[in-house]
Design a protein around this motif. Structure first.
Motif, short mmCIF file in Angstrom:
data_model
loop_
_atom_site.label_atom_id
_atom_site.label_comp_id
_atom_site.label_asym_id
_atom_site.label_seq_id
_atom_site.Cartn_x
_atom_site.Cartn_y
_atom_site.Cartn_z
N THR A 91 0.82 -1.21 0.00
CA THR A 91 0.00 0.00 0.00
C THR A 91 0.86 1.27 0.00
O THR A 91 0.35 2.36 0.12
N THR A 131 -8.47 2.37 -0.64
CA THR A 131 -7.04 2.25 -0.38
C THR A 131 -6.32 1.69 -1.59
O THR A 131 -6.63 0.59 -2.05
N THR A 172 -7.54 -0.75 -6.73
CA THR A 172 -8.31 -0.60 -5.50
C THR A 172 -9.44 -1.61 -5.48
O THR A 172 -9.85 -2.14 -6.53
#
Length: 372
Positions: A91, A131, A172
């Motif tokens: 991430t 995210t 995502t």
């Protein structure tokens, strides 16, 4: 102390039961939450699948070699040349460090067609649908050393392994849940240059006579027992290691050393044994031009007049030849990464002629050189 009546005793038992059943349950629950919080992201990504989990998938293209051979597939031929690559997930873009909070996992992905594929060991998106997850792919799947800071990886150039990487792709959970689903694409790029060697024994036909079918050259040289790339650009030794930076996908070449050539069998299959590794791995000369050896090496930035140099050993010349210079005539200057150079070695009874041709991945020109 007051005397405990029957009624008081019942109240005591109720309180004790309530505490054991409910309060302790909450304590254990709190401990479980604390334990879960201490898990790394890679551990969480391998947790049992629960409702709402969405598997991370990716598609692939190949710009243009399986370990032990040049990967010849392109996007349209993935069904024939399956590509299995290793893919890292994080991430934080450009950082793939196991144990970091941003580390999300890694696994191989086998691409068999143009459709998106999941990880061979499934990975799942973070719970927050917005995210971003950053993916980086490399090939071969093993042999890479990731730097301690998680910013780069290094691979040793052994002469038989193609090296490809795919620049960062972002995805995502929201994109995967869209209709239609949108998946990231990993576009793999060749970083090395593919060298093929063809060999032939020159035939001699005396005036008024018949061809010797190359026998004079075969007798003079015997079988070929070894071939090496000993010089790259500007007479420098070839690079034998490369490092890719994840964030930019830039590749730096370093280290030096001669690169051996590996065998191609009679069926044209690329093998992982070195030419001359033992007596069964020698190259037998014939009057028919035959593809016999290959090496996958660091590229050069070609300029007019550049050349490569080889060293050849045979049963009759065990110490090997002097450096054989192969001039290159390319269709354009610039990097030879992703290009195939075919070098034809013509063995003679008294001299050896070398012809360098550029074909395959990117069309090129040709060159020739007579070596005494």
């Amino acid at each position: 102390m007051k005397h405990i009546t029957k009624n008081n005793y019942q109240i005591y038992r109720f309180i004790n039961h309530f505490f054991n059943k409910h309060i302790m349950k909450k304590v254990f629950l709190m401990l479980a939450v604390v334990a879960m919080a201490s898990c790394s992201k890679s551990e969480l990504s391998e947790r049992p699948v629960v409702a709402g989990d969405v598997e991370i998938k990716a598609g692939s293209t190949v710009l243009g070699i399986e370990s032990r051979a040049p990967y010849e597939g392109e996007t349209s031929t993935l069904s024939t040349y399956n590509l299995t690559a290793h893919v890292l997930a994080s991430t934080t873009q450009g950082t793939y460090k196991d144990g970091d909070a941003s580390w999300w996992g890694e696994s191989d992905i086998t691409f068999t067609d143009a459709n998106a594929k999941g990880f061979n060991t499934p990975l799942y998106y973070p719970a927050d649908a917005t995210t971003p997850v950053y993916l980086f792919g490399y090939y071969p799947t093993t042999g890479w050393t990731i730097a301690p800071d998680g910013l780069s990886a290094t691979y040793t150039i052994d002469g038989k392994s193609d090296i490809m990487t795919a620049a960062t792709a972002t995805t995502t959970k929201a994109q995967a849940q869209a209709t239609p689903a949108v998946y990231p694409e990993l576009s793999f790029q060749h970083h090395l240059t593919w060298l093929d060697i063809k060999v032939v024994a020159e035939e001699i036909t005396p005036a008024g006579g018949s061809s010797d079918n190359g026998q004079a050259a075969i007798d003079a040289w015997g079988a070929i027992t070894g071939i090496e790339l000993v010089k790259g650009q500007n007479n420098a030794q070839p690079a034998n290691s490369c490092t890719v930076t994840f964030d930019t996908n830039n590749v730096a070449f370093n280290g030096t050393g001669a690169i051996p050539f590996y065998g191609i069998d009679a069926s044209g299959v690329y093998q992982d044994y070195k030419v001359g590794e033992d007596a069964t791995k020698y190259i037998t000369l014939t009057p028919t031009e035959t593809k016999a050896a290959y090496a996958i090496v660091a590229p050069i930035t070609f300029n007019t007049g550049d050349k490569l140099s080889l060293k050849v050993k045979s049963e009759k010349l065990t110490g090997g030849t002097d450096d054989i210079e192969v001039p290159l005539t390319m269709t354009a200057t610039g990097t030879t990464a992703g290009k195939k150079i075919t070098i034809t070695l013509t063995f003679k009874a008294t001299e050896m002629q070398v012809e360098g041709k550029v074909t395959g991945w990117t069309d090129g020109g040709s060159g020739s050189q007579i070596v005494a």
